[in-house]
Scaffold this active site. Structure first.
Site, short mmCIF file in Angstrom:
data_model
loop_
_atom_site.label_atom_id
_atom_site.label_comp_id
_atom_site.label_asym_id
_atom_site.label_seq_id
_atom_site.Cartn_x
_atom_site.Cartn_y
_atom_site.Cartn_z
CD GLU A 198 -2.86 1.15 0.30
OE1 GLU A 198 -3.30 0.06 -0.11
OE2 GLU A 198 -3.22 2.25 -0.14
CG ASP A 199 1.58 3.00 3.36
OD1 ASP A 199 0.62 3.52 2.76
OD2 ASP A 199 1.53 2.64 4.55
#
Ligand code: MN
Length: 721
Positions: free
Chosen positions: A77-78
């Site tokens: 995600e990041d």
């Protein structure tokens, strides 16, 4: 290396053999590089978050795969790392777990913004429901994804202060409503109470403070007592030759708070500090459990109705223990749990116990299969149409408190508190539900809306021919079916019926149950209100259970109730219709004190009487100020003022002794005031005209359903002018 990383490695070294820690170390290095330079809202380096998440899971002694996935749970995600890359470096299992957590988080983002449960509109509710559903489905596939998610949430809760206030509250509510019950149902006790206490601290700061104060105030006294009891019990067990570990278990703040609320509702004061903890006895074998129980019961008198044998009858989440409560030293009540070390393991780690790292042990392959409620989730996935309905069933059927009942063969079934024999029938088999014509509880015939109690033995009587359910079962006022899963099954049965049959049935229901509630709208207007274009479509929906009378009542009540000729009134404070809320709970038995007669707007305090509920005094009343027993004083508030509408009703019934009394007491049990009541008699028939003050169509509908349950009542209608 940071302290956190050192802690994690020290912890894994405790229980993992050297050749298995490699993957954890590699995941740690990878996460540190991937998150390099990123910061959390709290200002600390981002990597502290996956590290803390992994630490919680190491506390649960989970396998290296889960730990690696926890360390990597935010890199997709990041940091934009791909599934392929994770799979190449760490293997397919780790990649799948990270992918699962990432998808849950993305679902969350759609509904609420990055990791915060901010709900704004009903669209967002649907999105949130979709994310919860996704989580439950994922859980049924691989529970480890949800274990990582729970650990992730636990750390996010601990750093919640960094968020702005509304977001903080939304996350806290979501934690209390979804995550903590989930941890509870998964049997991870410590995770559950930590999440609860963290959420509660944000949701109700004064409540949290009050309980913490209560706990610390009596700590010395309590600890001395626990020590004494433990040493007495140790001695007794030793004399009887039972090897056991005896410990005192404190209860968490949120559960104590709830207990105080329950006490207040029953007008008992919370003087009993001994409710703040329980004793736990851990023994070697199953036989020792019962031996220890014998020792406990011969030393101290058991309290009636407090003994539960979850050893012979494990709960749905496989929890096992003997529970009892005894009048202990100084005749104070104490709860005692007795279990083996293995049962204790399961009680502490719950479902996580399945993935506990054990050398050379593959665990019980039927573990998940045994968790019947997980199987149920998979079943509902097929049965329940929309995401919102699905989450609703999850909340009512899984998260609510449970009652344990028996089949005639002695099998145990776990149902939500308040469930009926019909819910039980549908739990046994859909067909048993459809054919149900009656029920016996403990050998006696009961009504189908009987509320099942712990320990009941339930026998369902079925018809030989296929009869099908009754649409009444969907009417919530009658209380026939309480679980969403059973309701859905009833609805499906009607869905499959022919359209003409449904239209006819819908018309009957409409005239029997709805027409009487509002005499001012015509059929088409009501159909339009229910968002159907034609009366037939509307009747078909009603007849097939696609829409319930309760839903239509909701719609009708959003329309103003048209008063019958007379003006609406706002009830004066202090009258039986005005609400005074005690400890945030409305509808408690309250009386206004005669000594100071407070009126709406005065500062007030409640005093718990011995048997007449809570008396409400002015805060400045001399009687209150003189009161030395502070435990009896409770905070009370003036509730919201309600606007009430007078409505005229007409009841036709067979004349009998006590009819009028039954009707009027039913009305006052509903908390409804009667303005006038006239009864005419013609032969065997009684016609009762009533004017009552109601607060909306909802209440009227409830009242009608109750009237119909009165012996001899033939017809109830709203009188036309
Ligand atoms: Mn995270």
């Amino acid at each position: 290396m940071t302290t956190l990383a050192e802690n994690l490695l020290a912890k894994t070294n405790e229980y993992l053999p050297e050749d298995r820690t490699g993957i954890v170390l590699r995941a740690l290095k990878y996460a540190e590089e991937a998150h390099d330079g990123q910061k959390r809202l709290s200002g600390e380096p981002f990597v502290a978050h996956p590290l803390e998440t992994a630490l919680y899971l190491a506390d649960l002694r989970l396998d290296p795969t889960t730990l690696a996935a926890a360390l990597l749970h935010d890199v997709m995600e990041d940091c934009g790392v791909s599934f392929r890359e994770l799979e190449d470096r760490f293997g397919n299992e780790v990649a799948r777990l990270v992918d699962g957590v990432t998808k849950l988080t993305q679902n969350e983002m759609k509904s609420e913004g990055r990791g915060q449960g901010l709900r704004v509109s009903s669209d967002d509710d649907t999105a949130q429901a979709a994310s919860v559903r996704k989580m439950l489905m994922t859980m049924a596939e691989d529970i480890r994804v949800v274990l990582i998610k729970l650990a992730d949430r636990l750390h996010n809760m601990r750093t919640l202060k960094a968020l702005p206030k509304e977001r903080r509250l939304a996350v806290a509510h979501e934690t209390l409503e979804i995550y903590a019950p989930l941890a509870h149902r998964l049997g991870i006790w410590e995770m559950k109470w930590r999440l609860e206490d963290l959420a509660f601290q944000h949701i109700n700061p004064p409540g949290y403070q009050a309980v913490s104060k209560l706990l610390s105030a009596k700590r010395t006294e309590r600890e001395a007592y626990i020590e004494q009891v433990i040493s007495v019990l140790r001695g007794e067990l030793g004399n009887a030759g039972v090897k056991a570990e005896v410990t005192g278990r404190p209860k968490n703040i949120y559960s104590i708070y709830n207990k105080i609320q329950r006490y207040a509702a029953r007008n008992r004061s919370f003087g009993e500090i001994y409710d703040l903890f329980a004793l736990r006895v851990v023994v070697e074998g199953v036989r020792d459990c019962y031996a220890a129980l014998g020792v406990v019961h011969s030393k101290w008198r058991p309290l009636p109705g407090q003994f539960d044998d979850y050893v012979a009858n494990p709960k749905d989440n496989l929890y096992q223990s003997l529970h009892t409560a005894v009048l202990c030293e100084d005749a104070l009540p104490v709860e005692i749990q007795i279990r083996t070390a293995e049962m204790h393991n399961l009680a502490e780690y719950g479902v996580a116990a399945h993935w506990l790292y054990k050398e050379g042990d593959v665990g019980d392959p039927r573990f998940e299969e045994k968790m019947t409620w997980l199987r149920q989730i998979l079943e509902w996935q097929r049965d329940v149409s929309g995401a919102v309905e699905f989450v609703e069933s999850f909340k009512t059927d899984i998260f609510r408190n449970q009652v344990l009942v028996y089949t005639p063969k002695g099998d145990i079934k776990e149902l939500p508190a308040g469930a009926s024999p019909l819910d039980f029938a549908y739990r046994i088999h859909t067909d048993v539900g459809h054919r149900c014509i009656g029920a016996k509880v403990n050998g006696k015939l009961v009504a189908l809306n009987y509320e099942l109690q712990n320990g009941d033995t339930v026998e369902i009587m079925t018809s030989k021919t296929v009869r099908g359910p009754s649409l009444d079962w969907l009417n919530q006022n009658h209380g026939y079916v309480k679980t969403s899963s059973a309701r859905e099954k009833v609805r499906q049965w009607f869905n499959r019926q022919a359209k003409q049959v449904n239209i006819q049935r819908g018309r009957e229901i409409f005239h029997k149950e709805l027409r009487r509630l509002n005499t001012s709208l015509n059929d088409l207007e009501v159909a339009k209100l229910a968002r159907y274009d034609t009366v037939d479509e509307f009747f078909a929906a009603l007849g097939s259970g696609a829409i319930t009378t309760n839903q239509i009542v909701e719609r009708l009540s959003s329309q103003e109730v048209k008063p019958d000729e007379v003006e609406p009134v706002v009830l004066p404070a202090g009258g039986p219709g005005s609400d005074i809320t005690v400890l945030g709970v409305g509808n408690l038995l309250t009386r206004v004190a005669m000594c100071c007669s407070p009126i709406r707007g005065d500062a007030i305090k409640g005093y718990i009487t011995r048997n007449r509920g809570v008396t409400v005094h002015r805060a400045s009343c001399q009687n209150i100020l003189r009161e030395s027993d502070g435990d009896r004083l409770v905070p009370v508030n003036w509730g919201e003022e309600r606007t009430l509408y007078p409505v005229r009703l007409r009841l036709e019934a067979w004349n009998r002794v006590g009819l009028l009394r039954d009707v009027t007491s039913l009305v006052s049990d509903e908390g409804v005031n009667i303005a006038s009541c006239v009864s005419e008699e013609a032969d065997d028939l009684s016609i009762i005209s009533l004017t009552v003050f109601i607060d909306g169509i909802n209440q009227l509908s409830r009242l009608f359903a109750k009237f119909e349950g009165v012996n001899g009542v033939l017809r109830v209608s709203r009188a036309t002018a």
